[in-house]
Design a protein around this motif. Sequence first.
Motif, PDB file in Angstrom:
ATOM      1  N   LYS A 162      -0.529   4.463  -8.159  1.00  0.00           N
ATOM      2  CA  LYS A 162      -0.464   5.851  -8.649  1.00  0.00           C
ATOM      3  C   LYS A 162       0.751   6.039  -9.564  1.00  0.00           C
ATOM      4  O   LYS A 162       0.642   6.638 -10.631  1.00  0.00           O
TER       5      LYS A 162
ATOM      6  N   GLY B  17      -4.613  -4.206  -3.736  1.00  0.00           N
ATOM      7  CA  GLY B  17      -5.597  -3.161  -3.997  1.00  0.00           C
ATOM      8  C   GLY B  17      -4.832  -1.912  -4.366  1.00  0.00           C
ATOM      9  O   GLY B  17      -4.145  -1.328  -3.528  1.00  0.00           O
ATOM     10  N   HIS B  18      -4.860  -1.538  -5.641  1.00  0.00           N
ATOM     11  CA  HIS B  18      -4.085  -0.388  -6.125  1.00  0.00           C
ATOM     12  C   HIS B  18      -5.049   0.717  -6.533  1.00  0.00           C
ATOM     13  O   HIS B  18      -6.018   0.464  -7.245  1.00  0.00           O
ATOM     14  N   THR B  19      -4.753   1.926  -6.098  1.00  0.00           N
ATOM     15  CA  THR B  19      -5.673   3.040  -6.341  1.00  0.00           C
ATOM     16  C   THR B  19      -5.077   4.026  -7.338  1.00  0.00           C
ATOM     17  O   THR B  19      -3.904   4.388  -7.227  1.00  0.00           O
TER      18      THR B  19
ATOM     19  N   THR C  98      -7.625  -1.142   1.040  1.00  0.00           N
ATOM     20  CA  THR C  98      -8.349  -1.032  -0.230  1.00  0.00           C
ATOM     21  C   THR C  98      -9.157  -2.310  -0.474  1.00  0.00           C
ATOM     22  O   THR C  98     -10.260  -2.271  -0.999  1.00  0.00           O
TER      23      THR C  98
ATOM     24  N   ARG D 110      -5.453   0.243   8.714  1.00  0.00           N
ATOM     25  CA  ARG D 110      -4.033  -0.112   8.604  1.00  0.00           C
ATOM     26  C   ARG D 110      -3.318   0.318   9.882  1.00  0.00           C
ATOM     27  O   ARG D 110      -3.622   1.391  10.431  1.00  0.00           O
TER      28      ARG D 110
ATOM     29  N   MET E 189       5.976   8.791  -1.110  1.00  0.00           N
ATOM     30  CA  MET E 189       4.542   9.005  -1.280  1.00  0.00           C
ATOM     31  C   MET E 189       3.901   9.528   0.010  1.00  0.00           C
ATOM     32  O   MET E 189       4.428   9.350   1.110  1.00  0.00           O
TER      33      MET E 189
ATOM     34  N   GLY F 184      -0.349  14.088  -2.800  1.00  0.00           N
ATOM     35  CA  GLY F 184      -1.797  13.874  -2.842  1.00  0.00           C
ATOM     36  C   GLY F 184      -2.091  12.731  -3.788  1.00  0.00           C
ATOM     37  O   GLY F 184      -1.215  12.314  -4.556  1.00  0.00           O
ATOM     38  N   PRO F 185      -3.313  12.185  -3.744  1.00  0.00           N
ATOM     39  CA  PRO F 185      -3.610  10.994  -4.542  1.00  0.00           C
ATOM     40  C   PRO F 185      -3.692  11.237  -6.057  1.00  0.00           C
ATOM     41  O   PRO F 185      -3.506  10.309  -6.841  1.00  0.00           O
TER      42      PRO F 185
ATOM     43  N   ASP G 283       2.192  14.608   2.206  1.00  0.00           N
ATOM     44  CA  ASP G 283       1.204  15.559   2.733  1.00  0.00           C
ATOM     45  C   ASP G 283       0.551  15.083   4.032  1.00  0.00           C
ATOM     46  O   ASP G 283       0.083  15.888   4.831  1.00  0.00           O
TER      47      ASP G 283
ATOM     48  N   ASP H 109       0.805  -1.226   0.000  1.00  0.00           N
ATOM     49  CA  ASP H 109       0.000   0.000   0.000  1.00  0.00           C
ATOM     50  C   ASP H 109       0.833   1.269   0.000  1.00  0.00           C
ATOM     51  O   ASP H 109       0.433   2.295   0.562  1.00  0.00           O
ATOM     52  N   GLU H 110       1.976   1.232  -0.647  1.00  0.00           N
ATOM     53  CA  GLU H 110       2.857   2.405  -0.681  1.00  0.00           C
ATOM     54  C   GLU H 110       2.414   3.402  -1.754  1.00  0.00           C
ATOM     55  O   GLU H 110       3.059   4.429  -1.956  1.00  0.00           O
TER      56      GLU H 110
ATOM     57  N   LYS I 236       1.809   2.307  -5.065  1.00  0.00           N
ATOM     58  CA  LYS I 236       2.447   1.841  -6.307  1.00  0.00           C
ATOM     59  C   LYS I 236       1.556   2.122  -7.518  1.00  0.00           C
ATOM     60  O   LYS I 236       2.028   2.512  -8.582  1.00  0.00           O
TER      61      LYS I 236
HETATM   62  P1  GDP Z   1      -0.858   0.477  -3.579  1.00  0.00           P
HETATM   63  O1  GDP Z   1      -1.459  -0.808  -3.143  1.00  0.00           O
HETATM   64  O2  GDP Z   1       0.610   0.514  -3.320  1.00  0.00           O
HETATM   65  O3  GDP Z   1      -1.171   0.859  -5.007  1.00  0.00           O
HETATM   66  O4  GDP Z   1      -1.495   1.594  -2.644  1.00  0.00           O
HETATM   67  P2  GDP Z   1      -3.036   1.747  -2.197  1.00  0.00           P
HETATM   68  O5  GDP Z   1      -3.811   2.217  -3.356  1.00  0.00           O
HETATM   69  O6  GDP Z   1      -3.511   0.512  -1.504  1.00  0.00           O
HETATM   70  O7  GDP Z   1      -2.914   2.836  -1.066  1.00  0.00           O
HETATM   71  C1  GDP Z   1      -2.416   4.113  -1.325  1.00  0.00           C
HETATM   72  C2  GDP Z   1      -3.511   5.142  -0.981  1.00  0.00           C
HETATM   73  O8  GDP Z   1      -2.923   6.420  -0.901  1.00  0.00           O
HETATM   74  C3  GDP Z   1      -4.590   5.253  -2.041  1.00  0.00           C
HETATM   75  O9  GDP Z   1      -5.806   5.556  -1.406  1.00  0.00           O
HETATM   76  C4  GDP Z   1      -4.118   6.435  -2.887  1.00  0.00           C
HETATM   77  O10 GDP Z   1      -5.170   7.088  -3.573  1.00  0.00           O
HETATM   78  C5  GDP Z   1      -3.531   7.321  -1.833  1.00  0.00           C
HETATM   79  N1  GDP Z   1      -2.435   8.187  -2.263  1.00  0.00           N
HETATM   80  C6  GDP Z   1      -1.483   7.985  -3.198  1.00  0.00           C
HETATM   81  N2  GDP Z   1      -0.548   8.941  -3.179  1.00  0.00           N
HETATM   82  C7  GDP Z   1      -0.929   9.803  -2.219  1.00  0.00           C
HETATM   83  C8  GDP Z   1      -0.353  11.000  -1.688  1.00  0.00           C
HETATM   84  O11 GDP Z   1       0.702  11.450  -2.073  1.00  0.00           O
HETATM   85  N3  GDP Z   1      -1.047  11.602  -0.671  1.00  0.00           N
HETATM   86  C9  GDP Z   1      -2.194  11.115  -0.177  1.00  0.00           C
HETATM   87  N4  GDP Z   1      -2.794  11.789   0.812  1.00  0.00           N
HETATM   88  N5  GDP Z   1      -2.768   9.980  -0.640  1.00  0.00           N
HETATM   89  C10 GDP Z   1      -2.134   9.333  -1.634  1.00  0.00           C
END
Ligand code: GDP
Length: 431
Positions: free
Chosen positions: A18, A40-42, A301, A307, A332, A417-418, A335, A13-14, A16
């Motif tokens: 994005k 779960g990637h957002t 996610t 978490r 990441m 930010g996301p 903020d 959940d770092e 990735k």
């Molecule tokens: P992944 O599994 O590594 O792809 O990460 P996740 O999607 O599970 O979790 C990352 C969360 O942080 C998601 O809700 C993203 O939309 C959000 N996010 C990504 N980059 C940033 C950021 O720089 N700032 C904030 N506040 N949220 C972020």
Amino acid sequence: MPATCVVGLQWGDEAKGKIVDILTEKHDVVVRYQGGANAGHTVVFDGKKFKLSLIPSGIFRSQVPCLITGGVVLNPASFITEIEGLQKEGVSCENLRISDRAHVIMPWHFEEDRLMNRTTTGEDIGTTQRGIGPCYRDKVGRSWAIRMGDLYTEAFAERIYSLCAVKNKILYGMDPAGGESRLDAEKIVSDYLNYAQRLRPMVTDTTAYLLDALDENKKILFEGAQGALLDIDHGTFPYVTSSNSSGVGVCNGSGVAPRHITKLIGIIKAYTTRVGGGPFPTELDNEIGQHIRDEGNEYGTVTKRPRRCGWFDAVAARYTARLSGASVLSVMLLDVLSKLPEISICTEYEIDGVRTRNFPSQVDDLRKVKPIFITVPGWQQDITGARRWEDLPENARAYVQLLGKLIGTPVEIVSVGPDRQQTIFVDSSSL
Ligand code: GDP
Ligand code: IMO
Ligand code: MG
């Protein structure tokens, strides 16, 4: 020729997803090579938020093929649901390809995941309950495995009947309350043949596809799932996932040899999170941890579980950056720390009175860790509008630079930010 990998350096959940979405624009193929629907990637852009699980985060650039290779364990039902969800949002999934070598998650894997979630010492691993571990176990065991390619063979139905007979016995032995014949072979055959038909146009030999792409000098982007501390061989075993989720997993999961990998982007949060069981030396089980959870919306996610949150652990990240071969870092969620007057970073571990910068191989040693922190001043101003390195307050820049220094790897990207736009590409000369 050039292959870039995006790999999480913590416990997943770092963010990735994005970074993969952003970098897809500059690549010819995007590849998911391990894990399954535990991920779960957002991805956020134009005011819309998309959650992906099995589908690579490159899917939003319809011209770029997205591959799911043989290292992935695939649940066809949830995969089809995910495709349909994206199509409803107008996202084309035409360019999606899945490997005929990918192992298939079967109904018994979910039951086994539920019944075998414990380690031998009795603590919950806290899996995502997506059948991941049991499917990988059957893959390595060979006798009870089903691969995507098997769905299209004449012997498929017969294999399911004999597998159900064995698995029914095993499940009954583990949990008699569930009954003697809980797996309905006829239904499973019918369901999986339907999935197979639906997925037929996407199933291919992705290894051959990738080897040809390399010959043609295509730019390949690898999307890691989970994080390096969850790696089955190099993570915090047994509180890990069942695949090689650190940088070392790219080659075996995809069939692409190490010499093709030219860049590995290690993704780190500006703090640390973990979902599920297992030790977490810098965990903040207090109001600061809750503040980070609230500010970062740190809820799973996939499973929606809160978490666990803690300070940045530079000992762990230095280990995983070196293990994964990170050439650069992407920091990441910077903020999320904006309101804190002071921020701590763990720079060393103390284990049995001995200080070390080495990450222990045994989970019992990790449990004993007394983290040694340094504390730096926060910046206490909103940074979500920053778009250039110079836009960041001095203390925020100093914090990012310090992370890079402690890990021994330069920072190339900072996320505030996301949204896609909320991303700063750092020119190394400005550091
Ligand atoms: P992944 O599994 O590594 O792809 O990460 P996740 O999607 O599970 O979790 C990352 C969360 O942080 C998601 O809700 C993203 O939309 C959000 N996010 C990504 N980059 C940033 C950021 O720089 N700032 C904030 N506040 N949220 C972020
Ligand atoms: P992404 O790709 C965070 C964790 C689970 C559990 C352990 C084993 O979104 O970063 P599993 O179901 O894989 O057998 O669970 O691994 N886990 C994750 N934690 N992010 C993930 O994926 C994860 N995938 C698995 O919480 O502790
Ligand atoms: Mg995630």
